[in-house]
Design a protein around this motif. Structure first.
Motif, short mmCIF file in Angstrom:
data_model
loop_
_atom_site.label_atom_id
_atom_site.label_comp_id
_atom_site.label_asym_id
_atom_site.label_seq_id
_atom_site.Cartn_x
_atom_site.Cartn_y
_atom_site.Cartn_z
N GLU A 1 -7.34 15.58 -4.44
CA GLU A 1 -8.53 16.37 -4.76
C GLU A 1 -9.00 17.18 -3.55
O GLU A 1 -9.09 16.66 -2.44
CB GLU A 1 -9.65 15.45 -5.23
N GLY A 2 -9.27 18.46 -3.78
CA GLY A 2 -9.78 19.32 -2.72
C GLY A 2 -8.70 19.92 -1.83
O GLY A 2 -9.02 20.65 -0.88
N SER A 3 -7.42 19.65 -2.12
CA SER A 3 -6.36 20.10 -1.23
C SER A 3 -6.09 21.60 -1.30
O SER A 3 -5.43 22.16 -0.42
CB SER A 3 -5.06 19.34 -1.53
N ASP B 1 -22.03 18.59 -1.23
CA ASP B 1 -21.11 18.16 -2.27
C ASP B 1 -20.14 19.30 -2.64
O ASP B 1 -20.58 20.43 -2.81
CB ASP B 1 -21.93 17.75 -3.51
N PRO B 2 -18.82 19.10 -2.65
CA PRO B 2 -18.09 17.81 -2.67
C PRO B 2 -17.66 17.29 -1.30
O PRO B 2 -16.69 16.53 -1.22
CB PRO B 2 -16.87 18.15 -3.52
N THR C 1 -15.98 18.43 1.20
CA THR C 1 -14.56 18.66 1.47
C THR C 1 -14.26 18.56 2.97
O THR C 1 -15.01 19.07 3.80
CB THR C 1 -14.15 20.07 0.98
N SER C 2 -13.15 17.91 3.30
CA SER C 2 -12.67 17.90 4.68
C SER C 2 -11.75 19.09 4.90
O SER C 2 -10.79 19.29 4.14
CB SER C 2 -11.92 16.62 4.99
N TYR C 3 -12.02 19.90 5.90
CA TYR C 3 -11.16 21.02 6.24
C TYR C 3 -9.98 20.59 7.12
O TYR C 3 -8.95 21.25 7.15
CB TYR C 3 -11.96 22.11 6.97
N SER C 4 -10.15 19.51 7.84
CA SER C 4 -9.16 19.10 8.83
C SER C 4 -8.30 17.93 8.39
O SER C 4 -7.39 17.52 9.11
CB SER C 4 -9.88 18.69 10.13
N GLY C 5 -8.58 17.36 7.20
CA GLY C 5 -8.01 16.06 6.87
C GLY C 5 -8.78 14.99 7.62
O GLY C 5 -9.61 15.27 8.49
N TYR C 6 -8.54 13.74 7.26
CA TYR C 6 -9.25 12.62 7.88
C TYR C 6 -8.34 11.99 8.94
O TYR C 6 -7.25 11.52 8.63
CB TYR C 6 -9.66 11.59 6.83
N ASN C 7 -8.78 12.00 10.18
CA ASN C 7 -7.94 11.62 11.31
C ASN C 7 -8.46 10.33 11.93
O ASN C 7 -9.56 10.28 12.48
CB ASN C 7 -7.93 12.74 12.35
N SER C 8 -7.66 9.27 11.83
CA SER C 8 -8.07 7.95 12.29
C SER C 8 -7.55 7.68 13.70
O SER C 8 -6.41 8.02 14.02
CB SER C 8 -7.54 6.88 11.34
#
Length: 579
Positions: free
Chosen positions: A239-241, A437-438, A440-447
């Motif tokens: 979702e959101g990709s 909302d929603p 959205t992450s622009y960078s992806g989630y980086n752990s």
């Protein structure tokens, strides 16, 4: 920087290692030997892990093993969903269908008969992820049955306990379940090499809580799809990709630095525990531009090999794949990236600072938000921002340190970095995204895994939309260890004018060296070929059929030969080696 990071990572793992009984005594000599033989592999993706073999439009074909071996790969990983009702019973004694076991045997035998190693796993066990305790007996019974069925196979067959444990399987629970499954396997397969992954979706973030059993014949496996905003841009199931479409990988120093810092804890763990590593999945979806996919795949493949990791690309013949089963053609760019391309010199950006927060003058616009009972406070003094956590909550997003009203512009590439530490080892997540909302992450989630010594961490990302009210977020929940940050920096990365181009190689032979099947990519102006010995003797000739031609070399002996591309008025010669 990488050397110092590795040193610190080894130190970080010291406490963890003390809790693992007798791990220092493990030689794992056989496991290392098998891992070396695994070498380069590919996943049979979207086949047997689908609800049915044809359910995702990519059924297995017996000819695939010959193609894969002919290209020069060493193994196949076979993801398998054992749960469907036509494959196994949901009630005691949880019997696996004899016909389905026979089908998997056919796939394993096909690999073995073509000189390939094979890894079979348990994939998409959704019932187990939803209800671990309720499905545990079925999970263990299935492994006991699988192990018994294949117990007489040679060491060229490996078992992987479970793909990407997640959902309601906590890391602690996974340590228990994996140990019990291993015990079931050892009843009939005392010496078979078994592949063990991490909880929390099988990624690097799960290393922190993984307890590795005291077993000689184990290989540790990790999956890697970072940066996610690049590898999964436009992925229909994510979702959101769509907002990531157009994200590129330019193989810059900065991008490589992120990869190296993310893998540093794994490199240190492998050395400290003397355990081999298999990268069970990595790949970029076909919505990314081909040049970026090739660069990313080239760097990752060679980087893994430099670390002595075996690897399996995701996957052979679907959305990430390099083989088109309808046209029966190969994507030579990806094949070359996986098997042949060397690592080039890295690309170097020009950096322009957008902002730098050193916390010498307060919190500098950063705030902390808490959710669902979590509790934390933000303070800043003497150049350090401290997030003091009294209750971490259950999820990372339950505590967020945020900077709002950040301008991020379409078509620009950014590097976001920070220097920080924690009171004790823990994971945190960093991203740039939409502030409403929603979300959205622009960078992806980086752990990132951080510990009690200050280190520098960074991410890079492309913007495909403009957002004048974006936000930067640290997810700090899920742990009560305080976090201290000394500096946060956002930089714009720009390309020096006229310095970046990718030459197109239009005539290609692959694999090279080759076994019996040669794939030829040619320009349209060349419509025939001739193969000569080095002395000039004609050995074989035929037509070139458009962009790609498959040529059978089974009638030619081992040695070096000349392949001549032939047109009406011109020709092009390339050398190749027949194994």
């Amino acid at each position: 920087m990488l050397k110092s990071y590795l040193f610190r990572s080894i130190f970080y793992f010291a406490v963890f290692l003390l809790g693992i009984t007798n791990s220092y005594s493990q030689t794992r000599e056989k496991a290392f030997q098998i891992n070396e033989k695994l070498g380069r592999g590919v996943n049979y993706g979207n086949m047997f892990e689908a609800p049915s073999e044809t359910g995702w439009g990519n059924p297995w074909n017996p000819e695939y093993a010959k193609i894969i071996a002919g290209l020069g790969f060493n193994h196949v990983r076979i993801p398998i969903r054992w749960e469907p009702s036509d494959r196994s019973s949901a009630t005691f004694p949880y019997t696996i269908s004899a016909s389905f076991l026979a089908r998997i045997k056919q796939v394993v035998d096909s690999a073995k008969n073509n000189g390939l190693y094979a890894i079979i796993n348990m994939h998409h066990h959704d019932g187990l992820f939803d209800n671990p305790n309720g499905q545990k007996a079925r999970f263990l019974s299935q492994w006991e049955q699988i192990a018994t069925y294949f117990k007489d196979y040679s060491d060229s067959l490996l078992f992987e306990i479970l793909n990407e444990p997640h959902g309601n399987i906590t890391p602690t629970m996974w340590n228990q379940f994996s140990s019990e499954a291993l015990s079931k396997i050892r009843l009939t397969n005392p010496n078979r090499v078994v592949v063990l992954g991490t909880a929390e979706w099988g990624g690097l973030g799960g290393l922190t809580n993984l307890v590795i059993p005291n077993d000689e014949n184990l290989i540790l496996t990790i999956h890697y799809y970072n940066p996610f905003s690049f590898t999964h841009q436009g992925a229909e199931w994510s979702e959101g990709s769509d907002v990531w479409l157009g994200t590129k990988w330019l193989d810059s120093e900065d991008e490589r630095q992120v990869v190296e810092q993310e893998f540093a804890p794994l490199v240190a763990l492998s050395k400290s525990l003397n355990i081999p590593v298999h990268i069970g999945e990595f790949g970029a979806y076909n919505k990314a531009d081909m040049a970026s996919r090739s660069r990313w795949t080239t760097f990752l493949s060679r980087y893994f090999e430099q670390q002595n990791f075996s690897w399996a690309y995701w996957e052979f013949s679907a959305g990430f794949g390099f083989y088109d089963p309808n046209q029966k053609t190969l994507n030579s760019d990806l094949v070359n990236a996986l098997l042949h391309n060397p690592i080039p010199e890295p690309f170097r950006y020009i950096r322009t600072a957008v902002f730098t927060n050193t916390f010498d003058n307060g919190t500098q616009g950063w705030v902390v938000y808490t959710q669902t009972g979590a509790n934390a406070q933000l303070s800043a003094q003497a150049g350090t921002a401290t997030v003091s956590i009294t209750s971490g909550g259950a999820e990372g997003w339950h505590i967020q340190m945020v900077k709002n009203t950040v301008t991020l512009e379409a078509g620009k590439t950014y590097k976001l970095s920070f220097k920080g530490k924690a009171e004790s080892k823990r994971n945190i997540t960093l991203y740039a995204g939409k502030s409403s909302d929603p979300w959205t992450s622009y960078s992806g989630y980086n752990s990132f895994e951080i510990a009690d010594t200050t280190s520098e961490y960074s991410i890079t990302f492309n913007m495909t939309v403009t957002d004048y009210n974006a936000r930067i977020v640290f997810d700090l929940g899920g742990s009560s260890a305080n976090v201290l940050i000394d500096e946060i920096k956002l930089e714009e990365l720009s390309i020096p004018t006229g310095t970046f181009s990718i030459p197109e190689n239009k005539n290609q032979l692959f694999p090279n060296p080759v076994n019996d099947v040669l794939f030829v990519k040619s320009e349209n102006r060349f419509n025939r070929y001739t193969i000569y010995s080095l002395s000039g003797k004609t050995l074989q000739k035929g037509p070139l059929n458009g962009n790609q031609t498959t040529i059978d070399l089974s009638g030619i002996n081992s040695g070096m030969y000349i392949f001549q591309f032939q047109g009406k008025t011109e020709f092009n010669n390339q050398r190749f080696i027949k194994k």
